[in-house]
Design a protein around this motif. Structure first.
Motif: not given
Lengths: 139, 304
Positions: B128-138, B152-159, B97-100
């Motif tokens: 969310t529009g895709l379903g119920v989940g959690h955003f996990v950030t690395f 550096r990279t911040l990477f966020r995914v929706l599981k 969902t996000n990349v910085e």
């Protein structure tokens, strides 16, 4: 590749020339493999469909690459991207077109860096695929 | 799933925040021109500094330490810390969902990149529009052969929990209109790329949206009039909120005065929301959302 632009020639509020990228299965696969992303959903249609999507879709590193190429095309080779913040939304499926647009949000000089911030949006037929900001230095 | 069970796994993931999410990975290949060229070809990037090997595209920062292809699809170093617990809780699908990214210095051929990644956070359960989940950030940090940070990279995914494979899950992402006995002809007309309006069989008055009876003379007789699709914007709104999945916002919605005299609500296409004006001449276009689902979209009339 456009000619080089300079910090002084850029105006806040200025639009970047738009870029339409036809999304094909070949582009999705070429981008995934070029960025070393072997996730099945980016090259194996049967797997992608079993995972609940209608087709393979573009990987994030390709979306990031296209955003940076779009800004770089405008900035010219001496522009240097310093940071990027993007949100991903509607997926890029084959047969769609990614329409990239951008606008200069601000300019500032920090030390010897002449920084420009560009807001970028990439839309396809499903909605906004990517949106965010790119900060770059210009000569 | 009970709240207690939910809390157990989420608490366990939260306890790992700040920890290394994978063992450090050093790229097998140094930054090199052939891989840069393949990248530029895929992206269509014609920057000569990249093609000549003077610089690597900053956007390649993340790719040098990506796992190489393995026939069994396993991943170097295993899966990211915490994701096994999220998977086990049923949130097995993933979407980024996000990349910085921050680039601290130019990337050049010969650089040997090492990646370190930490688990940065996990959200509470979200719908969310895709379903119920959690955003996990690395958070990723990339260093060079001297140990200096190059980016550096911040990477966020929706599981998220994949939606059940039912008919509902296969529905169009664009909401479908309700089709009634009175309006069926209108939608069927659109499938044939015709803009049809109900016309009273007695007094000839046009009425839209279609109803069972002429509001003018109460006649039940009617016929379908095929309209030219030419009109002008009578009024409009730009919808920002609430947002429905499958639609593109900000969404301009207009009330169109058709030249035949009927007035209809429809989406506007290919026009910046700030450029919509009352009185603007428009033409209909037919957009196939999927097979047998066509919507009328009005576009600004082109000069000439």
């Amino acid at each position: 590749m456009a000619t080089q632009i300079t910090f002084d020639s850029v105006q806040s509020g200025q639009d970047l020339p738009g870029l339409d990228v036809p999304i094909t299965a070949s582009l999705i696969v070429a981008g995934a493999i070029a960025t070393s992303d072997y996730s099945l959903v980016h090259h194996d249609k049967a797997h992608a469909q079993a995972a609940g999507t209608p087709d393979i879709f573009m990987n994030i590193l390709t979306s990031n690459g296209l955003v940076q190429r779009f800004v770089g095309d405008w900035a010219g080779p001496a522009g240097r991207i310093r940071n990027v913040k993007i949100r991903l939304g509607a997926p890029n499926f084959p047969g769609d077109t990614l329409k990239l647009s951008g606008v200069v949000k601000s300019k500032e000089v920090i030390g010897k860096d002449r920084l420009v911030e560009v807001a970028v949006s990439g839309k396809n037929s499903l909605g906004e695929h990517v949106a965010g900001t790119v900060r770059l230095t210009l000569p | 799933m009970s709240n207690a069970a939910t809390n157990d796994w989420l608490t366990a993931v939260k306890a790992q925040i700040g920890r290394e999410a994978l063992p450090p990975q050093t790229a097998v290949d140094p930054v090199n021109l052939p891989m840069i060229r393949r990248w530029c070809e895929a992206m269509g990037d014609r920057n000569p500094l990249y093609a000549e090997g003077k610089l690597a595209p900053p956007a390649t920062l993340f790719m040098w330490t990506m796992s190489h292809f393995r026939p069994d699809l396993s991943r170097e170093g295993g899966s990211l810390l915490g994701l096994d617990l999220v998977d086990a809780a049923g949130f097995t699908s993933v979407v980024a969902t996000n990349v910085e990214e921050e680039y601290c210095r130019d990337l050049r051929c010969g650089d040997v990149i090492t990646q370190r990644v930490t688990l940065d956070g996990i959200s509470e359960e979200k719908k969310t529009g895709l379903g119920v989940g959690h955003f996990v950030t690395f958070r990723y940090e990339f260093t060079d052969q001297k140990g200096e940070v190059i980016g550096r990279t911040l990477f966020r995914v929706l599981k998220f929990r994949p939606p059940a494979k039912t008919a509902a899950a296969k529905k169009s992402p664009v909401p479908r209109p309700p089709v009634t006995r009175d309006s069926a002809f209108f939608w069927e007309g659109l499938n044939q790329r015709k803009l049809l309006v109900r016309q009273c069989g007695n007094c000839g008055r046009l009425h839209h949206p279609p109803g069972p009876m002429c509001p003018e003379c109460n006649s039940l007789e009617w016929r379908a009039l095929e309209c030219s699709g030419r009109g002008t914007i009578h009024s409009f709104v730009i919808v920002h909120q609430p947002q429905m999945p499958g639609l593109n916002y900000p969404l301009p919605v207009a009330l169109i005065d058709l030249e035949e005299g009927a007035r209809m609500v429809a989406n506007l296409g290919e026009i910046a929301p700030g450029k919509v004006r009352i009185g603007m001449p428009v033409d209909v276009d037919f957009v196939e959302i999927e097979k047998d689902f066509v919507l009328p979209v009005f576009r600004e009339r082109r000069a000439g």
